[in-house]
Design an enzyme around this catalytic site. Sequence first.
Site, PDB file in Angstrom:
ATOM      1  N   ASP A 164      16.550  14.806 -31.596  1.00 27.57           N
ATOM      2  CA  ASP A 164      17.072  16.153 -31.426  1.00 27.57           C
ATOM      3  C   ASP A 164      15.912  17.111 -31.153  1.00 27.57           C
ATOM      4  O   ASP A 164      14.906  16.737 -30.538  1.00 27.57           O
ATOM      5  CB  ASP A 164      17.881  16.560 -32.665  1.00 27.57           C
ATOM      6  CG  ASP A 164      18.969  17.570 -32.363  1.00 27.57           C
ATOM      7  OD1 ASP A 164      18.662  18.774 -32.290  1.00 27.57           O
ATOM      8  OD2 ASP A 164      20.132  17.161 -32.193  1.00 27.57           O
ATOM      9  N   ASP A 165      16.018  18.335 -31.580  1.00 32.44           N
ATOM     10  CA  ASP A 165      15.014  19.370 -31.352  1.00 32.44           C
ATOM     11  C   ASP A 165      13.680  18.995 -32.011  1.00 32.44           C
ATOM     12  O   ASP A 165      13.608  18.080 -32.839  1.00 32.44           O
ATOM     13  CB  ASP A 165      15.544  20.687 -31.930  1.00 32.44           C
ATOM     14  CG  ASP A 165      14.884  21.915 -31.337  1.00 32.44           C
ATOM     15  OD1 ASP A 165      13.859  21.782 -30.639  1.00 32.44           O
ATOM     16  OD2 ASP A 165      15.401  23.019 -31.576  1.00 32.44           O
ATOM     17  N   LYS A 221      21.387  16.007 -24.941  1.00 37.64           N
ATOM     18  CA  LYS A 221      22.095  17.069 -25.662  1.00 37.64           C
ATOM     19  C   LYS A 221      21.488  18.390 -25.204  1.00 37.64           C
ATOM     20  O   LYS A 221      20.299  18.649 -25.412  1.00 37.64           O
ATOM     21  CB  LYS A 221      21.931  16.885 -27.175  1.00 37.64           C
ATOM     22  CG  LYS A 221      22.512  18.020 -28.003  1.00 37.64           C
ATOM     23  CD  LYS A 221      22.247  17.766 -29.494  1.00 37.64           C
ATOM     24  CE  LYS A 221      22.689  18.942 -30.353  1.00 37.64           C
ATOM     25  NZ  LYS A 221      22.401  18.690 -31.793  1.00 37.64           N
ATOM     26  N   ASP A 236      21.497  22.315 -25.552  1.00 38.68           N
ATOM     27  CA  ASP A 236      21.888  23.253 -26.606  1.00 38.68           C
ATOM     28  C   ASP A 236      21.682  24.702 -26.151  1.00 38.68           C
ATOM     29  O   ASP A 236      20.572  25.102 -25.802  1.00 38.68           O
ATOM     30  CB  ASP A 236      21.042  22.956 -27.852  1.00 38.68           C
ATOM     31  CG  ASP A 236      21.648  23.511 -29.117  1.00 38.68           C
ATOM     32  OD1 ASP A 236      22.456  24.440 -29.024  1.00 38.68           O
ATOM     33  OD2 ASP A 236      21.297  23.011 -30.196  1.00 38.68           O
ATOM     34  N   GLY A 240      31.701  25.681 -28.561  1.00 37.37           N
ATOM     35  CA  GLY A 240      33.097  25.980 -28.259  1.00 37.37           C
ATOM     36  C   GLY A 240      33.330  27.263 -27.496  1.00 37.37           C
ATOM     37  O   GLY A 240      34.494  27.664 -27.316  1.00 37.37           O
ATOM     38  N   ARG A 262      30.657  20.324 -27.922  1.00 40.39           N
ATOM     39  CA  ARG A 262      30.896  20.802 -29.276  1.00 40.39           C
ATOM     40  C   ARG A 262      32.051  21.789 -29.256  1.00 40.39           C
ATOM     41  O   ARG A 262      32.123  22.657 -28.388  1.00 40.39           O
ATOM     42  CB  ARG A 262      29.629  21.440 -29.820  1.00 40.39           C
ATOM     43  CG  ARG A 262      28.557  20.426 -30.197  1.00 40.39           C
ATOM     44  CD  ARG A 262      28.825  19.824 -31.555  1.00 40.39           C
ATOM     45  NE  ARG A 262      28.731  20.862 -32.554  1.00 40.39           N
ATOM     46  CZ  ARG A 262      27.580  21.289 -33.066  1.00 40.39           C
ATOM     47  NH1 ARG A 262      26.436  20.749 -32.686  1.00 40.39           N
ATOM     48  NH2 ARG A 262      27.568  22.238 -33.966  1.00 40.39           N
ATOM     49  N   ASP A 304      27.697  24.445 -36.193  1.00 43.82           N
ATOM     50  CA  ASP A 304      27.053  23.306 -36.835  1.00 43.82           C
ATOM     51  C   ASP A 304      27.803  22.931 -38.109  1.00 43.82           C
ATOM     52  O   ASP A 304      27.937  23.752 -39.025  1.00 43.82           O
ATOM     53  CB  ASP A 304      25.601  23.634 -37.180  1.00 43.82           C
ATOM     54  CG  ASP A 304      24.698  23.594 -35.960  1.00 43.82           C
ATOM     55  OD1 ASP A 304      25.171  23.196 -34.878  1.00 43.82           O
ATOM     56  OD2 ASP A 304      23.513  23.954 -36.086  1.00 43.82           O
TER      57      ASP A 304
END
Length: 662
Positions: free
Chosen positions: A336-337, A409, A411, A453, A470, A474
């Site tokens: 991830d990040d 992913k 973001d 969303g 998503r 979170d």
Amino acid sequence: MKRTKMWGAGEMKLGVHRRKHSGLWSAIHAILPVLIVNSVLAVDTTLSELDLSTIRQGWGKAQADKSVQEKPLTIAGEVFEKGLGTHASSIMYIELDGKAEAFRAKAGVDDEIGASPASIVFKAIVDGRTLFDSGVMKAGDKARPVDVSLKGAKMLILFAGDAGDGINFDHADWAAAVIVMADGKPRAVAAPKEDAVILTPKPGPAPRINGPKVYGCRPGNPFLYRVPTTGARPMKFSATGLPAGLVLDAVTGIVTGTAPARGEYKVTFRAENGHGKSEREFRIIGGDKLALTPTMGWNDWYAHYNRITDPMMREAADIMVSSGMADVGYQYVDIDDCWEAKRGPDGNIIPNQKFPDMRDMTAYIHAKGLKAGIYSSPGPRTCAGYTGSYKYEAQDAKQIADWGFDLLKHDWCSYGEVAGGRDLTALQKPYRLMGDLLKQQKRDIVLNLCQYGMGDVWKWGAEVGGHSWRTGGDLGFELHRIFQIALRNCEIGQFNKPGEWNDPDYIQIGYIGSAHGMGHPRPCGLTPNEQYSFMSLWCLMASPLFYSGDMTKLDEFALNVLCNPEAIEVNQDPLGKCARVACKTNDTFVLVKEMEDGSKAVGLCNQGEFETEVVANWTDIGVSGKQRVRDLWRQKDLGEFTDRFSANVPRHGVALVRMAGR
């Protein structure tokens, strides 16, 4: 004349009364000291005197005599000196030992949120019965008085719920809250303890081929698939119908090569060892769509945050194989990040010192038959403040492919600073750009839209090149809301289909870090039943199954929850259907998922605080006649049922079954 004493009227009557009712007065004199003593002993205990660390809530910490943001308790302009400030969804358990008399309070939404939207339902539950229900309360509503009898009660539960629409701004106050005790003091206690019972039998030594039955790939790109198979090793693998250009390693069960031309290829995989044989039909579909079943894997975020390193990624890949996760279908190992450093002179992004060689790391993961995932942001910075892809999208897409990654992913994060608005065009733009760029690469790269969303992304995520998106914030900040999140995702379930998946975020059981402070992994805080429910709901929703806990701390219980092949089969069903809500009460609901073979996967769900019977009626779930019912967690046939099936479902539990006609 002889004078006699004159009695006052009251004295005369009292004298007569005393003489005529001497027995009654004796009784009054007998109980009067008791009444006096009891009135002296009855005391008010404020909620703020109790141990508030036992309270579970959705955001922040419960505060004594203050709001959740540590301001004076204020409801509709009325200020309260005493009380409890909390945040939905919150729950407090209070033991009374049968010695309490009443609970009194004023419930409402704290004024500190201003005009922000809030919706909270307050409940006082006494020994399993809801004796106070505020209904939905909004900002500015006057405080609702609470006056509940506790005589003889053993347990009081105070619940502040989010009214089913998320916890944003749900600052909940139990103001002027007191428990009147005839004797002793109330005690705040933790939620009822549950034993971590392992329901799923361990795989036997004979082979069992698991995982999806269909797989999408783009013609001419590298192909990699590890046939998920439980059973004792060594094992011999074989296949019939494998298209030209693909090769199956007979020892490892890993298929490699070049993806075939457009079309559908029917393959039969076989696995054999000294204990038995297994075979499974498998369809390879060459075309434009990837992720024809929900993606499965591991992502480091909720365990390691900015502590993630190359060795930790490799170790996770090792554990995915050694633990048996890969044998039931987990494929992706995702960073991830926090891997990024800066841009080099050529504009390419340079990983930080924790990742000395990305290409070597992905090669290590691929050698195990697994796939590698990575993270970026369309903005100038990632969520954690590292280098984003803004204005370097083409270079980053190519570099990700050159490094050998199989999933991205993407973001939203800081992109809001440069988006120029929040209309649909602005929301779609960065994902449409990256989606088109990934399609141009000579690799199959799954794209996960992480934008929480916005703009009803489920309606257009596939159009801009996404494979999953998503549907909310979170989940690490609101783990207690898994039931509400599942219900919300089922409302948009029609947008779930092969290659297009609603993603409510990662599975967080076992050991996870604190989302609030990027803390080190610790037990997740969910009860055993809640952990089973988590997996059950995600399987019924056909959501991506990404575990995001500490792989090095996986124990037998967590693996039993994560690795049940019959539950995973519900998730990986080729139809790709999300479950629908068949019936619902305040605390219970039934989910029904259509399966490719005509059977139904059914979840009998109890989001309430006490064990209760949940009923699935045939008329609600759309079946008739006799139905064979199988308990998927216990992998046990329960028999044939007519008209209905019911189960006693524990607090925050899900009974996951599969039904088929005769």
